[in-house]
Design a protein around this motif. Structure first.
Motif, PDB file in Angstrom:
ATOM      1  N   THR A  90     -10.577  69.818  92.751  1.00 22.31           N
ATOM      2  CA  THR A  90     -11.344  69.923  91.501  1.00 22.31           C
ATOM      3  C   THR A  90     -10.537  69.358  90.346  1.00 22.31           C
ATOM      4  O   THR A  90      -9.310  69.356  90.364  1.00 22.31           O
ATOM      5  N   ARG A  91     -11.270  68.889  89.361  1.00 27.03           N
ATOM      6  CA  ARG A  91     -10.670  68.372  88.118  1.00 27.03           C
ATOM      7  C   ARG A  91     -11.611  68.693  86.971  1.00 27.03           C
ATOM      8  O   ARG A  91     -12.819  68.705  87.140  1.00 27.03           O
ATOM      9  N   ALA A  92     -11.028  68.873  85.825  1.00 23.93           N
ATOM     10  CA  ALA A  92     -11.811  68.982  84.590  1.00 23.93           C
ATOM     11  C   ALA A  92     -11.137  68.057  83.590  1.00 23.93           C
ATOM     12  O   ALA A  92      -9.931  67.844  83.650  1.00 23.93           O
ATOM     13  N   GLY A  93     -11.929  67.499  82.704  1.00 23.35           N
ATOM     14  CA  GLY A  93     -11.369  66.588  81.717  1.00 23.35           C
ATOM     15  C   GLY A  93     -12.089  66.709  80.397  1.00 23.35           C
ATOM     16  O   GLY A  93     -13.196  67.226  80.326  1.00 23.35           O
ATOM     17  N   LEU A  94     -11.431  66.205  79.378  1.00 20.32           N
ATOM     18  CA  LEU A  94     -11.970  66.297  78.034  1.00 20.32           C
ATOM     19  C   LEU A  94     -11.887  64.933  77.372  1.00 20.32           C
ATOM     20  O   LEU A  94     -10.865  64.264  77.443  1.00 20.32           O
ATOM     21  N   ASP A  95     -12.996  64.529  76.793  1.00 20.52           N
ATOM     22  CA  ASP A  95     -13.048  63.283  76.034  1.00 20.52           C
ATOM     23  C   ASP A  95     -14.216  63.427  75.074  1.00 20.52           C
ATOM     24  O   ASP A  95     -15.182  64.133  75.368  1.00 20.52           O
ATOM     25  N   ILE A  96     -14.144  62.768  73.960  1.00 22.29           N
ATOM     26  CA  ILE A  96     -15.266  62.789  73.017  1.00 22.29           C
ATOM     27  C   ILE A  96     -16.515  62.267  73.721  1.00 22.29           C
ATOM     28  O   ILE A  96     -17.613  62.756  73.504  1.00 22.29           O
ATOM     29  N   ASP A  97     -16.331  61.260  74.583  1.00 22.31           N
ATOM     30  CA  ASP A  97     -17.425  60.701  75.374  1.00 22.31           C
ATOM     31  C   ASP A  97     -17.260  61.146  76.816  1.00 22.31           C
ATOM     32  O   ASP A  97     -16.368  60.654  77.515  1.00 22.31           O
ATOM     33  N   PRO A  98     -18.094  62.077  77.304  1.00 14.05           N
ATOM     34  CA  PRO A  98     -17.953  62.578  78.679  1.00 14.05           C
ATOM     35  C   PRO A  98     -17.947  61.476  79.743  1.00 14.05           C
ATOM     36  O   PRO A  98     -17.235  61.589  80.734  1.00 14.05           O
TER      37      PRO A  98
END
Length: 148
Positions: A90-98
């Motif tokens: 699993t991974r989660a990430g954060l960006d202004i643009d998903p």
């Protein structure tokens, strides 16, 4: 064919169906699966005279809440995959643009296919609401399987 599949999920019903399809596909192909959740960035209000969307939550509390939500969503995918005999990370990430977070996660995980759901919005509704799926289709160099 495909050896490592990235499946994107927001925890909703349609995403759950795409996850189930990705797990079946991974099992049939003998592929690995990486489940990904794009966390929402802290909402910044360009008009401070109006109520802040995040309410009284601090950016730190917001981030912790998003991380907890991502863990909960991704744990469900991991359990489903394990029950089906599919290796899943699993991974989660954060960006202004998903969509950028999705593409970056696929690249970092060395996936060769992205699986994600689409609501199929068109016309004005699609234009106003936007479509992360459409943006991934447009910007990704990897194949994308869209589940509807």
């Amino acid at each position: 064919m495909f050896k490592h599949i990235l499946v994107c999920t927001d925890g909703g019903k349609l995403s759950d169906k795409a996850v189930d399809a990705a797990i079946r596909l991974a099992k049939d192909l003998g592929a690995r699966l990486t489940a990904f959740h794009a966390m929402q960035d802290y909402p910044i209000n360009p008009f401070p005279e109006y109520a802040i969307v995040a309410g009284s939550m601090s950016p730190q509390t917001w981030k912790a809440d998003q991380e907890k939500r991502a863990q909960r969503i991704l744990a469900k995918v991991e359990i489903k995959a394990k029950k089906s005999g599919v290796v899943c990370s699993t991974r989660a990430g954060l960006d202004i643009d998903p969509y950028r977070a999705i593409i970056a996660a696929a690249r970092k995980s060395r996936c060769d296919l992205i699986v994600m759901a689409s609501h199929g919005r068109r016309g004005i509704q699609g234009l106003i609401l936007g479509s992360e799926t459409n943006k991934v289709l447009t910007h990704s160099k990897l194949p994308v399987l869209v589940y509807r």
